[in-house]
Design a protein around this motif. Structure first.
Motif, PDB file in Angstrom:
ATOM      1  N   PHE A   1       1.058 -18.492  -1.328  1.00 38.71           N
ATOM      2  CA  PHE A   1       0.878 -18.384  -2.769  1.00 38.71           C
ATOM      3  C   PHE A   1       0.411 -16.973  -3.141  1.00 38.71           C
ATOM      4  O   PHE A   1       0.959 -16.347  -4.052  1.00 38.71           O
ATOM      5  CB  PHE A   1      -0.144 -19.429  -3.240  1.00 38.71           C
ATOM      6  CG  PHE A   1      -0.357 -19.450  -4.725  1.00 38.71           C
ATOM      7  CD1 PHE A   1       0.456 -20.213  -5.544  1.00 38.71           C
ATOM      8  CD2 PHE A   1      -1.378 -18.707  -5.308  1.00 38.71           C
ATOM      9  CE1 PHE A   1       0.262 -20.243  -6.918  1.00 38.71           C
ATOM     10  CE2 PHE A   1      -1.588 -18.725  -6.678  1.00 38.71           C
ATOM     11  CZ  PHE A   1      -0.757 -19.489  -7.486  1.00 38.71           C
ATOM     12  N   THR A   2      -0.580 -16.482  -2.436  1.00 45.49           N
ATOM     13  CA  THR A   2      -1.105 -15.137  -2.706  1.00 45.49           C
ATOM     14  C   THR A   2      -0.014 -14.082  -2.528  1.00 45.49           C
ATOM     15  O   THR A   2       0.111 -13.173  -3.359  1.00 45.49           O
ATOM     16  CB  THR A   2      -2.309 -14.848  -1.786  1.00 45.49           C
ATOM     17  OG1 THR A   2      -3.316 -15.825  -2.057  1.00 45.49           O
ATOM     18  CG2 THR A   2      -2.869 -13.466  -2.024  1.00 45.49           C
ATOM     19  N   ALA A   3       0.787 -14.206  -1.479  1.00 46.13           N
ATOM     20  CA  ALA A   3       1.872 -13.247  -1.248  1.00 46.13           C
ATOM     21  C   ALA A   3       2.889 -13.288  -2.389  1.00 46.13           C
ATOM     22  O   ALA A   3       3.372 -12.246  -2.848  1.00 46.13           O
ATOM     23  CB  ALA A   3       2.558 -13.538   0.080  1.00 46.13           C
ATOM     24  N   ALA A   4       3.204 -14.479  -2.890  1.00 48.30           N
ATOM     25  CA  ALA A   4       4.177 -14.609  -3.980  1.00 48.30           C
ATOM     26  C   ALA A   4       3.642 -13.974  -5.266  1.00 48.30           C
ATOM     27  O   ALA A   4       4.380 -13.297  -5.982  1.00 48.30           O
ATOM     28  CB  ALA A   4       4.514 -16.082  -4.220  1.00 48.30           C
ATOM     29  N   MET A   5       2.360 -14.181  -5.561  1.00 43.97           N
ATOM     30  CA  MET A   5       1.772 -13.588  -6.774  1.00 43.97           C
ATOM     31  C   MET A   5       1.728 -12.066  -6.645  1.00 43.97           C
ATOM     32  O   MET A   5       2.050 -11.339  -7.590  1.00 43.97           O
ATOM     33  CB  MET A   5       0.368 -14.135  -7.037  1.00 43.97           C
ATOM     34  CG  MET A   5       0.293 -15.628  -7.324  1.00 43.97           C
ATOM     35  SD  MET A   5       1.373 -16.193  -8.658  1.00 43.97           S
ATOM     36  CE  MET A   5       2.613 -17.114  -7.744  1.00 43.97           C
TER      37      MET A   5
END
Length: 141
Positions: free
Chosen positions: A110-114
């Motif tokens: 999730f953090t990588a996508a954001m």
């Protein structure tokens, strides 16, 4: 860090609450209630409660269905479910200015996508506690 959290809260007016709850003892209820009482416009998001009303606004089933600018997505979901929300969040138009993960909530995918989408994040902090700690008063529209 605290500076990012302060900047997000100080500049925000509209907060979408992913995982909004109608149970007053849950953080997904009392934190947005506090923020609403401080003048933030709260947009509740929870497919189980879609169509009901919380904090004077209809509950949305998805983030993508909001269709208006959002300053902060305040996430009250467990870490394991975060990847399930990536596509929905990235389908928002416009994208939110910030994504805020509450205490104990994080997921590397999730953090990588954001980060790839250029959305700044505040992680492992509480919007209510930070609002109080920073001495931020009511939102001025």
């Amino acid at each position: 860090p605290a500076e990012r959290a302060r900047a997000a809260l100080a500049s925000a007016r509209v907060v979408a609450v992913l995982g909004a709850s109608d149970k007053p003892w849950r953080a997904g209820s009392y934190v947005p209630e506090y923020l609403a009482n401080q003048g933030y416009q709260i947009i509740p998001v929870n497919p189980r409660l879609a169509g009901q009303e919380l904090w004077g606004r209809p509950v949305r089933a998805t983030l993508a269905s909001i269709g208006e600018p959002v300053d902060i997505i305040d996430v009250f979901r467990d870490s394991a479910s975060l990847p399930d929300h990536i596509d929905d969040l990235l389908a928002m138009a416009p994208l939110p200015k910030w994504v805020w993960l509450q205490l104990g909530v994080d997921h590397p995918e999730f953090t990588a996508a954001m980060t790839s989408a250029g959305i700044p994040m505040v992680v492992n902090r509480c919007t209510l506690a930070d609002h109080q700690a920073f001495g931020l008063g009511p939102v001025r529209w």
